[in-house]
Design an enzyme around this catalytic site. Sequence first.
Site, mmCIF file in Angstrom:
data_model
loop_
_atom_site.group_PDB
_atom_site.id
_atom_site.type_symbol
_atom_site.label_atom_id
_atom_site.label_comp_id
_atom_site.label_asym_id
_atom_site.label_seq_id
_atom_site.Cartn_x
_atom_site.Cartn_y
_atom_site.Cartn_z
ATOM 1 N N GLY A 133 37.138 50.935 30.746
ATOM 2 C CA GLY A 133 37.466 52.266 31.228
ATOM 3 C C GLY A 133 37.438 52.320 32.744
ATOM 4 O O GLY A 133 37.927 51.418 33.418
ATOM 5 N N ASP A 164 26.339 44.596 34.171
ATOM 6 C CA ASP A 164 27.246 44.358 33.055
ATOM 7 C C ASP A 164 26.643 43.436 31.995
ATOM 8 O O ASP A 164 26.966 42.255 31.905
ATOM 9 C CB ASP A 164 28.583 43.798 33.538
ATOM 10 C CG ASP A 164 29.686 44.024 32.516
ATOM 11 O OD1 ASP A 164 29.359 44.323 31.348
ATOM 12 O OD2 ASP A 164 30.865 43.915 32.884
ATOM 13 N N LEU A 192 35.767 53.975 41.698
ATOM 14 C CA LEU A 192 35.296 52.725 42.309
ATOM 15 C C LEU A 192 36.026 51.513 41.754
ATOM 16 O O LEU A 192 36.156 50.492 42.429
ATOM 17 C CB LEU A 192 33.795 52.558 42.074
ATOM 18 C CG LEU A 192 32.871 53.587 42.745
ATOM 19 C CD1 LEU A 192 31.436 53.392 42.272
ATOM 20 C CD2 LEU A 192 32.951 53.462 44.258
ATOM 21 N N GLY A 193 36.486 51.622 40.511
ATOM 22 C CA GLY A 193 37.193 50.494 39.902
ATOM 23 C C GLY A 193 37.541 50.779 38.458
ATOM 24 O O GLY A 193 37.104 51.777 37.878
ATOM 25 N N GLY A 232 38.406 48.740 34.484
ATOM 26 C CA GLY A 232 38.274 47.524 33.697
ATOM 27 C C GLY A 232 38.692 47.770 32.270
ATOM 28 O O GLY A 232 39.197 48.860 31.943
ATOM 29 N N ASP A 246 27.917 36.447 31.096
ATOM 30 C CA ASP A 246 29.086 36.746 31.941
ATOM 31 C C ASP A 246 28.667 36.834 33.406
ATOM 32 O O ASP A 246 29.024 37.770 34.118
ATOM 33 C CB ASP A 246 29.732 38.055 31.491
ATOM 34 C CG ASP A 246 31.178 38.194 31.997
ATOM 35 O OD1 ASP A 246 31.779 37.161 32.376
ATOM 36 O OD2 ASP A 246 31.701 39.320 32.018
#
Length: 456
Positions: A195, A331, A189-190, A192, A313
Amino acid sequence: MYIYDMPYLERKKLCNILDQNNSYEELAAAHMQFDIATVQKLRREFYRGNSPSDELLNLWSYHNHTVLELFVLLSRMRHYQAMMVLKPLVDRKYHHLIKESPCLPELMADLHLSASEKILNAPQVADVSRENNESVSPQNHCLKAKSPQPKTNGISCISSVTESAGAIPQIPYEELMKSTNNWDNGSILGRGGFGTVFKGTWKCTQVAIKRIEKKEGSPESSYQQVMQSTTELHCLNAYRHDNILPLYGYSIGGPQPCLVYQYMSGGSLEHRLHIRNPSLVLSWPARLQIAIGTARGLQFLHTIRDKPLIHGDIKSANILLDPNDIPRIGDFGLAREGPQADYVKVSRIHGTRPYLPDEFMKYKKFSTKVDTYSFGVVLFEIATAAAAYSEKRENKFLRDYVVDHEGDVVELKDPRAEGGDNYFKGLVEIGKLCVKGKAKERPEMVTVLIQLEAVS
């Protein structure tokens, strides 16, 4: 110096060099760890008459990376021509990399440990102090794990998170492998700094699995990843709400620790705001409800306990949408306990630069008003569908782009969503209150929620 602060001429010269022979592709995929889809998107910039390398630097700058970090990555590529462009912008003690072998672990350790040279994207369980230097512990219901010293075996110290998990179940690593078809690339999915996130099916339920991968460099960098995961476990175990991303479980029994979340099929708010499919463009009522849901989650974090939990964030990429476009805040790796009133001073800065106020960036003043400011920028994103930071605008930061706009502010409205002038104006007006220059002039999130619920 951050990437977005690079002088124009040096940046342009660097991009021209990286565009030659498609050097940006190796930099993006092998060293910055962007996925294949992102690299393909960068290639298309060339056919639009744009610089793929310039767009790559834009993407990387969103995570507060520095010119020095880029200099090190170029040294790994042995791209000395590009390094020469950056040489005047980095400290002399790193100039030897132009002549010597790249991949110096001690240099990378220095990068991770130097708070003065970059905004860390990993959490710091740091000492904080009030203006009168009174010591304040950052450990609370969410951050009460002891902070072990970094171990030489790096990420293996994740085993200490068991105490943090509470009732959250521990999942065998083999089950997560099976759920993702052995970590198949098609399930990604993505990616960063922590990981890779995979989509999987576990216990007949769609999930998102964050697989935490050991960073190259110092043991400290791996330790920071562990602490970010521990913080997230603490927070998601202690703070449960309809607008906070549910955590289903975690795994520490395999070669890589994992966190398992509810799969949010609506994607991130950032993705949905920039999506090209007309049928998936968010309507104005949907945008308002996303803003209200996010504000409701934030005010819950700020008020549920004696001391507020500050997310630290808040950005559109960390607001995830379910199939009905109900938002969930995700997150929590940078979350910290804040003061009951006013602010505390922190020893290190964290977060994403376009979403952070000056009092935090310049003076390390940390309060709930940091989240309020970040949320204001998100409101501007929702209203305009413009990026929080863009080199293509005269006012690169979205906050300045909206606040300093001359003329009718409706000119900034996302043209893909029909009508909605009242929704747009309401989002922008409340956003302007949230991003006031002085923290004391910004409203608390409870007030922001009430104001948003009055928009119609």
